[in-house]
Motif scaffolding. Structure first.
Motif, PDB file in Angstrom:
ATOM      1  N   ILE A 139       0.943  -1.234  -0.009  1.00  0.00           N
ATOM      2  CA  ILE A 139      -0.147   0.175  -0.202  1.00  0.00           C
ATOM      3  C   ILE A 139       0.845   1.144   0.028  1.00  0.00           C
ATOM      4  CG2 ILE A 139      -1.853   1.337   1.162  1.00  0.00           C
ATOM      5  CD1 ILE A 139      -2.580  -1.616   0.220  1.00  0.00           C
ATOM      6  N   GLU A 140       1.890   1.216   1.074  1.00  0.00           N
ATOM      7  CA  GLU A 140       2.814   2.335   0.664  1.00  0.00           C
ATOM      8  C   GLU A 140       3.628   2.389  -0.494  1.00  0.00           C
ATOM      9  OE1 GLU A 140       5.322   1.173   4.111  1.00  0.00           O
ATOM     10  OE2 GLU A 140       3.918   1.816   5.700  1.00  0.00           O
ATOM     11  N   GLY A 141       3.826   1.463  -0.969  1.00  0.00           N
ATOM     12  CA  GLY A 141       4.664   1.502  -2.408  1.00  0.00           C
ATOM     13  C   GLY A 141       3.631   2.135  -3.539  1.00  0.00           C
ATOM     14  N   ALA A 142       2.326   1.590  -3.328  1.00  0.00           N
ATOM     15  CA  ALA A 142       1.407   2.069  -4.161  1.00  0.00           C
ATOM     16  C   ALA A 142       1.248   3.561  -4.085  1.00  0.00           C
ATOM     17  CB  ALA A 142       0.016   1.534  -3.905  1.00  0.00           C
ATOM     18  N   LYS A 143       1.253   4.261  -3.097  1.00  0.00           N
ATOM     19  CA  LYS A 143       1.101   5.781  -2.993  1.00  0.00           C
ATOM     20  C   LYS A 143       2.386   6.405  -3.590  1.00  0.00           C
ATOM     21  CE  LYS A 143      -0.119   9.797  -1.148  1.00  0.00           C
ATOM     22  NZ  LYS A 143      -1.509  10.299  -1.954  1.00  0.00           N
ATOM     23  N   LYS A 144       3.344   5.536  -3.570  1.00  0.00           N
ATOM     24  CA  LYS A 144       4.825   6.325  -4.197  1.00  0.00           C
ATOM     25  C   LYS A 144       4.811   6.362  -5.770  1.00  0.00           C
ATOM     26  CE  LYS A 144       7.456   5.550  -0.288  1.00  0.00           C
ATOM     27  NZ  LYS A 144       8.739   4.736   0.364  1.00  0.00           N
ATOM     28  N   THR A 145       3.752   5.350  -6.211  1.00  0.00           N
ATOM     29  CA  THR A 145       3.765   5.321  -7.808  1.00  0.00           C
ATOM     30  C   THR A 145       2.883   6.436  -8.276  1.00  0.00           C
ATOM     31  OG1 THR A 145       1.686   4.219  -7.747  1.00  0.00           O
ATOM     32  CG2 THR A 145       3.738   2.853  -7.684  1.00  0.00           C
ATOM     33  N   GLY A 146       2.178   7.236  -7.464  1.00  0.00           N
ATOM     34  CA  GLY A 146       1.221   8.429  -7.961  1.00  0.00           C
ATOM     35  C   GLY A 146      -0.132   8.119  -8.349  1.00  0.00           C
ATOM     36  N   THR A 147      -0.460   6.624  -8.105  1.00  0.00           N
ATOM     37  CA  THR A 147      -1.742   6.243  -8.427  1.00  0.00           C
ATOM     38  C   THR A 147      -3.009   7.044  -7.585  1.00  0.00           C
ATOM     39  OG1 THR A 147      -3.262   4.279  -9.021  1.00  0.00           O
ATOM     40  CG2 THR A 147      -1.773   4.297  -6.944  1.00  0.00           C
ATOM     41  N   GLU A 148      -4.281   6.904  -8.240  1.00  0.00           N
ATOM     42  CA  GLU A 148      -5.290   7.741  -7.517  1.00  0.00           C
ATOM     43  C   GLU A 148      -5.891   6.735  -6.432  1.00  0.00           C
ATOM     44  OE1 GLU A 148      -5.905  10.018 -11.208  1.00  0.00           O
ATOM     45  OE2 GLU A 148      -5.095   8.287 -10.774  1.00  0.00           O
ATOM     46  N   ARG A 149      -5.948   5.432  -6.896  1.00  0.00           N
ATOM     47  CA  ARG A 149      -6.584   4.420  -6.217  1.00  0.00           C
ATOM     48  C   ARG A 149      -5.823   3.150  -6.270  1.00  0.00           C
ATOM     49  NH1 ARG A 149     -13.055   4.476  -7.474  1.00  0.00           N
ATOM     50  NH2 ARG A 149     -13.385   6.881  -7.429  1.00  0.00           N
TER      51      ARG A 149
END
Length: 237
Positions: A139-149
């Motif tokens: 989840i933390e890594g997802a935030k760093k990708t710039g995705t909205e969801r």
């Protein structure tokens, strides 16, 4: 209320099994929206064994709610999404020969790769979501990708629920709490059904959307498509 997006891959599978245009995929999409469905999801794969790339193009002018295209972001898929410009693209790390989605992204290992693709979609006004397991680091890594969801991969929850183990939802609750803190929108999908959807929705804070296909279409064989769509909507209130 959590939105219901209906995955119509199985309708395409049935159509392709016989050739021709029965059932009519476009009419089914229209009917699902008429019955109250709040989105249409498709997941084209490279071999086009169910949804064809042309289906995505044809559905663009049909879908009046939210249009979600899922898939592995290979170049052909990226080009299709940029051409069609759906409401949302959901990135899924499918192998070409995968029967169905079976894992979320390693958002740490593939962070730079995902970031580049996500930026390309966002420049074209397409909301992005990435398929992830309920693991806090992902989840933390997802935030760093710039995705909205993110879309939480719910197979593990569904399996545990079917065994009577309600604690199987705990990793999803913790992941949802973290996603909310990080200002990530939350979608969910895979093996959600009439049996487990209400329990899942009531326990996941901030759940924006569920994408349901296999179970919903299978349940509709017995109960009827209009009835099943409305049964889901009632459980998602």
């Amino acid at each position: 209320m959590t939105k219901l997006s209906v995955n119509i891959n199985k309708i395409a599978t049935l159509r392709n099994a016989r050739g021709g245009n029965v059932p009519d995929l476009l009419q089914v999409a229209k009917d699902i929206e008429r019955f109250g469905g709040q989105g249409i999801t498709i997941h084209p794969r490279p071999d086009e064994r169910h949804i064809r790339y042309q289906d995505a193009r044809d559905l663009k002018s049909i879908v009046t709610t939210e249009f979600n295209i899922e898939g592995n972001p290979e170049r052909k898929f990226i080009d299709l999404v940029l051409e069609v410009k759906p409401t949302q693209v959901t990135l899924v790390p499918d192998a070409d020969d995968a029967i169905t989605s079976n894992a979320g992204w390693n958002t740490i290992k593939h962070q730079d790769y995902l970031k580049e693709i996500i930026q390309e979609f966002q420049r074209n006004g397409i909301r992005t979501s990435i398929f992830v397991d309920p693991v806090l680091e992902m989840i933390e890594g997802a935030k760093k990708t710039g995705t909205e969801r993110i879309e939480l991969y719910t197979e593990a929850f569904a399996h545990e629920y079917s065994l009577g183990n309600r604690t199987g939802i705990n990793p999803y609750i913790e992941s949802a709490k973290l996603a909310n803190e990080l200002d990530l929108g939350i979608n969910a999908g895979h093996d959600l059904s009439l049996d487990n959807i209400q329990f899942f929705q009531q326990n996941i804070p901030g759940l924006l959307e569920v994408s349901i296909g296999h179970a919903l279409i299978s349940e509709s064989l017995y109960l009827g498509l209009e009835n099943v769509v409305n049964m889901y909507l009632n459980k998602l209130k």
